[in-house]
Design an enzyme around this catalytic site. Structure first.
Site, PDB file in Angstrom:
ATOM      1  N   VAL A  76       0.813  -1.225   0.000  1.00  0.00           N
ATOM      2  CA  VAL A  76       0.000   0.000   0.000  1.00  0.00           C
ATOM      3  C   VAL A  76       0.844   1.271   0.000  1.00  0.00           C
ATOM      4  O   VAL A  76       0.314   2.368  -0.208  1.00  0.00           O
ATOM      5  CB  VAL A  76      -0.997   0.031   1.190  1.00  0.00           C
ATOM      6  CG1 VAL A  76      -1.966  -1.133   1.119  1.00  0.00           C
ATOM      7  CG2 VAL A  76      -0.268   0.077   2.524  1.00  0.00           C
ATOM      8  N   TYR A 167       4.524   6.197  14.645  1.00  0.00           N
ATOM      9  CA  TYR A 167       3.230   5.510  14.632  1.00  0.00           C
ATOM     10  C   TYR A 167       2.118   6.463  15.069  1.00  0.00           C
ATOM     11  O   TYR A 167       1.051   6.519  14.441  1.00  0.00           O
ATOM     12  CB  TYR A 167       3.281   4.288  15.553  1.00  0.00           C
ATOM     13  CG  TYR A 167       2.052   3.420  15.505  1.00  0.00           C
ATOM     14  CD1 TYR A 167       1.893   2.470  14.505  1.00  0.00           C
ATOM     15  CD2 TYR A 167       1.044   3.553  16.458  1.00  0.00           C
ATOM     16  CE1 TYR A 167       0.760   1.667  14.453  1.00  0.00           C
ATOM     17  CE2 TYR A 167      -0.090   2.759  16.418  1.00  0.00           C
ATOM     18  CZ  TYR A 167      -0.230   1.815  15.413  1.00  0.00           C
ATOM     19  OH  TYR A 167      -1.365   1.032  15.364  1.00  0.00           O
TER      20      TYR A 167
END
Length: 292
Positions: A76, A167
């Protein structure tokens, strides 16, 4: 869960779903649930044995329901791979009714550590969701049928705890993106596409296992998470804030309110972990403080 329990017009027999990160964890559990509703499913994940094994696991379920299950090798972080995924899904199914941007990775990052983990987390967890949304949504809007875009965020993108800044940045971006997307969609005349932000709790997956082979008692299974997701969509919830065996919704809400209070009360950032505010945070969580 049977078809009658889905509660959303997009989640019906004969419709099609595309799931990135579909070879394991929440993505694979979602694929099983969608097939159980009589939907055709395309799972996308990195090329390799795990994707092949996931497709093999789904095939008997699909055969039983008389639906298609396909697997598309997809990184992706590669824009062209996402474009190929959309083309493959439309070619196979005609229309896509559910897009689940779920692919994610969680290598550790530090501010002055290696560059590669930063690049990979941003490319996969944020740009993968941005580009997947931008590539699939126009066709989903154009076909005119009820449709869903489900983006997997994280509580870490809201409370942004110390430990893995890349993150947190990526998941905070997913939250902002999905909020903006839903605002855009609801203001398009005649648009039948909805966006939802999935915010999992502690879920036992390959991403969170950290070498463990048995599910910790407090963790939810991916199947529990997907079941909660479907019930939340049926209720019309945009923020699908999942509890788990350790943290209930009330605790999550207080932690998030405290995080926003850092701005409102002009506290230091991440004051929840600041020693000068430890007692105030504890009092706030116990209900004996107001956050000041």
């Amino acid at each position: 869960m049977g078809q009658k329990d889905a509660g959303h017009e997009a989640l019906k027999a004969g419709n099609a779903a595309v799931i990135t990160g579909g070879a394991s964890g929440i993505g694979l559990a979602a694929a099983k649930a969608f097939i159980g509703l009589g939907m055709n499913v395309m799972i996308a994940d990195m090329k390799g044995e795990r994707l092949v094994a996931a497709k093999a696991q789904l095939e008997p379920l699909a055969k039983e329901k008389g639906v298609k299950v396909l697997a598309q090798p997809t990184d992706v972080s590669d824009l062209s791979a996402l474009e190929e995924l959309e083309c493959a899904a439309v070619q196979a199914f005609g229309k896509v009714h559910v897009l689940m941007n779920n692919a994610g990775i969680q290598p550790e990052t530090g501010f002055f550590g290696k560059q590669m983990p930063w690049d990979r987390i941003i490319d996969v967890n944020l740009l993968g969701v941005i580009n997947g949304t931008r590539i699939f949504t126009p066709g989903m809007v154009a076909h005119g049928e009820p449709a869903l875009i489900i983006n997997t965020g994280s509580k870490q993108g809201i409370t942004t705890p110390p430990g893995n800044p890349a993150y947190n940045v990526a998941k905070a971006g997913v939250k902002a993106l999905t909020e903006a997307l839903q605002h855009d969609l609801r203001n398009r005349e005649g648009c039948k596409v909805e966006a939802h932000l999935l915010i999992p709790g502690f879920v036992f997956t390959g991403l969170t296992a950290n070498g463990r082979t048995e599910k910790p008692e407090g963790a939810w299974t991916p199947e529990q998470t997907v079941d909660f997701m479907l019930k939340s969509i049926a209720k019309g919830d945009f923020y699908i804030l999942c509890p788990d065996g350790e943290v209930d919704r009330a605790t999550d809400e207080k932690r998030m309110m405290w995080a926003m209070g850092d701005i409102v009360e002009n506290r230091p950032p991440l004051s929840r972990w600041h020693p000068d505010y430890a007692d105030a945070f504890k009092a706030f969580m116990s209900g004996s403080g107001d956050g000041h």
